[in-house]
Enzyme design. Sequence first.
Site, PDB file in Angstrom:
ATOM      1  N   TYR A 163       3.646  -7.912  45.873  1.00  0.00           N
ATOM      2  CA  TYR A 163       4.878  -8.694  45.759  1.00  0.00           C
ATOM      3  C   TYR A 163       4.561 -10.180  45.576  1.00  0.00           C
ATOM      4  O   TYR A 163       5.164 -10.870  44.743  1.00  0.00           O
ATOM      5  CB  TYR A 163       5.715  -8.466  47.020  1.00  0.00           C
ATOM      6  CG  TYR A 163       7.077  -9.104  47.032  1.00  0.00           C
ATOM      7  CD1 TYR A 163       8.092  -8.649  46.198  1.00  0.00           C
ATOM      8  CD2 TYR A 163       7.366 -10.156  47.903  1.00  0.00           C
ATOM      9  CE1 TYR A 163       9.352  -9.223  46.233  1.00  0.00           C
ATOM     10  CE2 TYR A 163       8.617 -10.740  47.945  1.00  0.00           C
ATOM     11  CZ  TYR A 163       9.614 -10.271  47.107  1.00  0.00           C
ATOM     12  OH  TYR A 163      10.854 -10.854  47.142  1.00  0.00           O
ATOM     13  N   LYS A 167       5.572 -12.369  42.302  1.00  0.00           N
ATOM     14  CA  LYS A 167       6.442 -13.538  42.408  1.00  0.00           C
ATOM     15  C   LYS A 167       5.741 -14.814  41.972  1.00  0.00           C
ATOM     16  O   LYS A 167       6.367 -15.729  41.435  1.00  0.00           O
ATOM     17  CB  LYS A 167       6.967 -13.666  43.835  1.00  0.00           C
ATOM     18  CG  LYS A 167       7.969 -12.577  44.217  1.00  0.00           C
ATOM     19  CD  LYS A 167       9.123 -12.489  43.228  1.00  0.00           C
ATOM     20  CE  LYS A 167      10.239 -11.583  43.712  1.00  0.00           C
ATOM     21  NZ  LYS A 167      11.343 -11.464  42.725  1.00  0.00           N
TER      22      LYS A 167
END
Length: 295
Positions: A163, A167
């Site tokens: 993640y 991002k």
Amino acid sequence: MGKLDGKTALVTGAGRGLGRAIAKGLAAQGAAVLVNDFGVTLAGEKEPSSPADQVAADIKAAGGKASVNHGSVSKWSDAEAMVQQAIKEFGKLDILVNVAGILRDRMIFNMTEDDWDAVLNVHLKGTFNCSRFASVHMRERKHGRIINISSAAALGSPGQPNYAAAKAGILGLTFSCANALGKYGVTCNAIMPQASTRMTDLVPRDRGINIPTSETAAGTPSDPANVAPIIIYLASDEAAEINGQIFGSEGYRLLRYRHIFWDKVVYGSGPWEIDDVFKVMKRTLARDLEKPRIM
């Protein structure tokens, strides 16, 4: 009059949480919205129905314009189809908000290849896929707003290497798109939001995290609706000169982040000798270091 009267928008991952709040916020300001949601669990497993239908129904019940798309942003053909659907149904596409995401949290030493690929495919590849097809149309029209959802996790969330990488990658993609598209009247910016969603519901409350659950967040600083206003601003004509920037929305606070830039430099007179590097690093660049932090 709404701030976005006459505009059209595509919001991915708009069935729940941030996406739903953003889609409703854009519609309340006059934009016609294509509500996209593939309909999956937080881990990315397919559900029998998509919540996008209810969001679109809510927008219409409030007097707005909305349509539904059930495609997956991770699929090249689905991303192309949803952009074309927005153009066909609304006549154009002015605004793209890339929200869709899933979670597969593991420490780096426990993460599987599938955990990594699944998260990168939705967050980073999905943002690329949709931006790629939207940018073709926006470039031709010499107008458009692309708004990407990043996260403070990009700064180094320890149990989310997939993640965090996705991002952080979205930030790089944002800067690249901004530099490429700005001369055509198309802007691309990123948001690092904080709000209670299905994702934050997974954070163990025994870690001292004192935030409402997604079901109890309405009306509190953690309400995803608090993120919509800055999205609306960046999507508007007022933000025509704002490009390649990172903003944050945390409760009732709005933030602007600085770009990464070197803070120290050491000059050599020629190619560095290994012993000289060891000496110089110890007294200059390897001193006064800040540890990675999420916020």
